[in-house]
Design an enzyme around this catalytic site. Structure first.
Site, PDB file in Angstrom:
ATOM      1  N   GLU A   1      -1.401  -3.894  -9.037  1.00  0.00           N
ATOM      2  CA  GLU A   1      -1.618  -5.002  -9.976  1.00  0.00           C
ATOM      3  C   GLU A   1      -1.891  -6.305  -9.224  1.00  0.00           C
ATOM      4  O   GLU A   1      -2.345  -7.274  -9.818  1.00  0.00           O
ATOM      5  CB  GLU A   1      -0.394  -5.173 -10.883  1.00  0.00           C
ATOM      6  CG  GLU A   1      -0.255  -4.058 -11.902  1.00  0.00           C
ATOM      7  CD  GLU A   1       0.900  -4.263 -12.849  1.00  0.00           C
ATOM      8  OE1 GLU A   1       1.742  -5.157 -12.591  1.00  0.00           O
ATOM      9  OE2 GLU A   1       0.981  -3.517 -13.833  1.00  0.00           O
TER      10      GLU A   1
ATOM     11  N   HIS B   1       0.835  -1.209   0.000  1.00  0.00           N
ATOM     12  CA  HIS B   1       0.000   0.000   0.000  1.00  0.00           C
ATOM     13  C   HIS B   1       0.869   1.258   0.000  1.00  0.00           C
ATOM     14  O   HIS B   1       0.565   2.243  -0.688  1.00  0.00           O
ATOM     15  CB  HIS B   1      -0.896   0.027   1.243  1.00  0.00           C
ATOM     16  CG  HIS B   1      -1.824  -1.146   1.371  1.00  0.00           C
ATOM     17  ND1 HIS B   1      -1.743  -2.042   2.395  1.00  0.00           N
ATOM     18  CD2 HIS B   1      -2.857  -1.554   0.589  1.00  0.00           C
ATOM     19  CE1 HIS B   1      -2.692  -2.962   2.261  1.00  0.00           C
ATOM     20  NE2 HIS B   1      -3.381  -2.696   1.172  1.00  0.00           N
TER      21      HIS B   1
HETATM   22  P1  AMP Z   1      -6.573  -3.712  -0.134  1.00  0.00           P
HETATM   23  O1  AMP Z   1      -5.417  -4.561   0.332  1.00  0.00           O
HETATM   24  O2  AMP Z   1      -7.725  -4.507  -0.646  1.00  0.00           O
HETATM   25  O3  AMP Z   1      -6.925  -2.670   0.852  1.00  0.00           O
HETATM   26  O4  AMP Z   1      -6.019  -2.977  -1.420  1.00  0.00           O
HETATM   27  C1  AMP Z   1      -5.844  -1.610  -1.560  1.00  0.00           C
HETATM   28  C2  AMP Z   1      -4.956  -1.373  -2.765  1.00  0.00           C
HETATM   29  O5  AMP Z   1      -3.648  -1.870  -2.476  1.00  0.00           O
HETATM   30  C3  AMP Z   1      -5.427  -2.102  -4.031  1.00  0.00           C
HETATM   31  O6  AMP Z   1      -5.204  -1.253  -5.154  1.00  0.00           O
HETATM   32  C4  AMP Z   1      -4.526  -3.306  -4.052  1.00  0.00           C
HETATM   33  O7  AMP Z   1      -4.339  -3.832  -5.337  1.00  0.00           O
HETATM   34  C5  AMP Z   1      -3.251  -2.712  -3.515  1.00  0.00           C
HETATM   35  N1  AMP Z   1      -2.341  -3.752  -3.012  1.00  0.00           N
HETATM   36  C6  AMP Z   1      -2.616  -4.690  -2.076  1.00  0.00           C
HETATM   37  N2  AMP Z   1      -1.545  -5.493  -1.909  1.00  0.00           N
HETATM   38  C7  AMP Z   1      -0.592  -5.061  -2.769  1.00  0.00           C
HETATM   39  C8  AMP Z   1       0.743  -5.487  -3.091  1.00  0.00           C
HETATM   40  N3  AMP Z   1       1.297  -6.537  -2.502  1.00  0.00           N
HETATM   41  N4  AMP Z   1       1.434  -4.802  -4.039  1.00  0.00           N
HETATM   42  C9  AMP Z   1       0.860  -3.726  -4.654  1.00  0.00           C
HETATM   43  N5  AMP Z   1      -0.389  -3.286  -4.396  1.00  0.00           N
HETATM   44  C10 AMP Z   1      -1.101  -3.939  -3.479  1.00  0.00           C
END
Ligand code: AMP
Length: 285
Positions: A155, A44
């Site tokens: 991604e 994030h």
């Molecule tokens: P969330 O984990 O569902 O809160 O995701 C919030 C944002 O962070 C989304 O755009 C996800 O795709 C992104 N995200 C979550 N984990 C990763 C990661 N390991 N690498 C890059 N982006 C991430």
């Protein structure tokens, strides 16, 4: 009114949010948005850094969106670490945390829902048919609430990224959607808030998911047949103790089934369970 939490400004109502963004706009500053559900990790924070490269002001939204969880899913136990999230965002140079209550996001008599198709069809929707409707609707709301110029998505959730792009295009929402590469642990496991659910034993075999996807991508680059490669990957994961939802090769933009003769870019995507934890991952070809 805006409050402070761990050194960063937090707003909880659309009115306060709009007032603060209007102050930035009056100075001619553009705004980047990073939508999240909190429980923040380095993945994030990489999105926050990307947003900061693209706009002088950055908003991170923290909202565990009930409409993208089915009743049997983990909405209740999804990790909530608001104070430490705020401290991380302050250290990362984010300007503002947009943390609406469920009531502010979905007031009584809320009655509108975006129903995405195209890239939303199949893959995640097979086992989570409610999911992308919830995602598209909340993202459209976040874009319109913040009035951001650019939003950065990982991604890691590749189908989600393509669904959001489609939604923005179809509804003429004035925002640029930027995808950022998946941030991984040193053993290849994609960082995820849900990795915290893994037992020690499952955590040790979790990187096999990424390795299986890399194997499929390598085979495709050599010209091997997609169906055989994905069957092999599914079997290898099953043998290692995963319960596989899918391993698929798709067109990287439309997420339609990729034909072997296609010159278009392809993406290999997978979802699989280890115990009670569902992992997703994807790689480019
Ligand atoms: P969330 O984990 O569902 O809160 O995701 C919030 C944002 O962070 C989304 O755009 C996800 O795709 C992104 N995200 C979550 N984990 C990763 C990661 N390991 N690498 C890059 N982006 C991430």
């Amino acid at each position: 009114m805006a409050e402070q939490s761990s050194g960063i400004m937090v707003v909880r109502t659309v009115e306060d949010l709009r007032r603060l963004v209007a102050q930035w706009r009056a100075l001619g500053e553009t705004v980047g948005l990073v939508p999240t559900m909190g429980a923040l990790h380095a993945g994030h924070l990489a999105l926050v850094a990307e947003a900061r490269r693209r706009a002088p002001r950055t908003i991170t939204s923290i909202f565990v969106n009930p409409t993208q969880f089915a009743p049997h899913e983990d909405f209740g136990k999804y990790p909530r670490t608001f104070e430490s999230d705020c401290a991380k965002l302050a250290a990362a140079g984010c300007d503002l945390v947009w943390a609406p209550t469920v009531q502010a996001m979905y007031p009584e008599n809320f009655a509108t829902r975006i129903v995405p198709s195209g890239p939303a069809d199949g893959l995640e929707s097979e086992s989570r048919p409610h999911f992308f409707g919830g995602v598209a609707t909340v993202c459209a709301k976040l874009f319109l609430q913040t009035g951001a110029d650019v939003a950065v998505f990982g991604e890691k959730d590749y189908q989600q990224l393509q669904v959001v792009r489609q939604t923005v295009r179809d509804l003429d929402i004035a925002i640029d959607i930027v995808g950022h590469p998946t941030v991984r642990e040193s053993d290849g496991l994609a960082m995820s808030s849900r990795n915290a659910y893994l037992t020690t034993e499952d955590r040790a075999r979790a990187p096999l998911l990424h390795r299986a996807l890399q194997g499929v991508a390598e085979g495709l680059r050599k010209g091997d047949e997609a169906g055989q490669l994905t069957r092999h990957a599914r079997q290898a994961l099953t043998d290692a103790g995963f319960r596989v939802d899918y391993v698929e090769v798709r067109d990287a933009t439309t997420l339609a089934a990729a034909t072997s003769s296609a010159t278009a870019e392809r993406r290999v995507l997978a979802a699989a369970w280890l115990g009670q934890t569902r992992l997703i991952d994807n790689v480019s070809v």
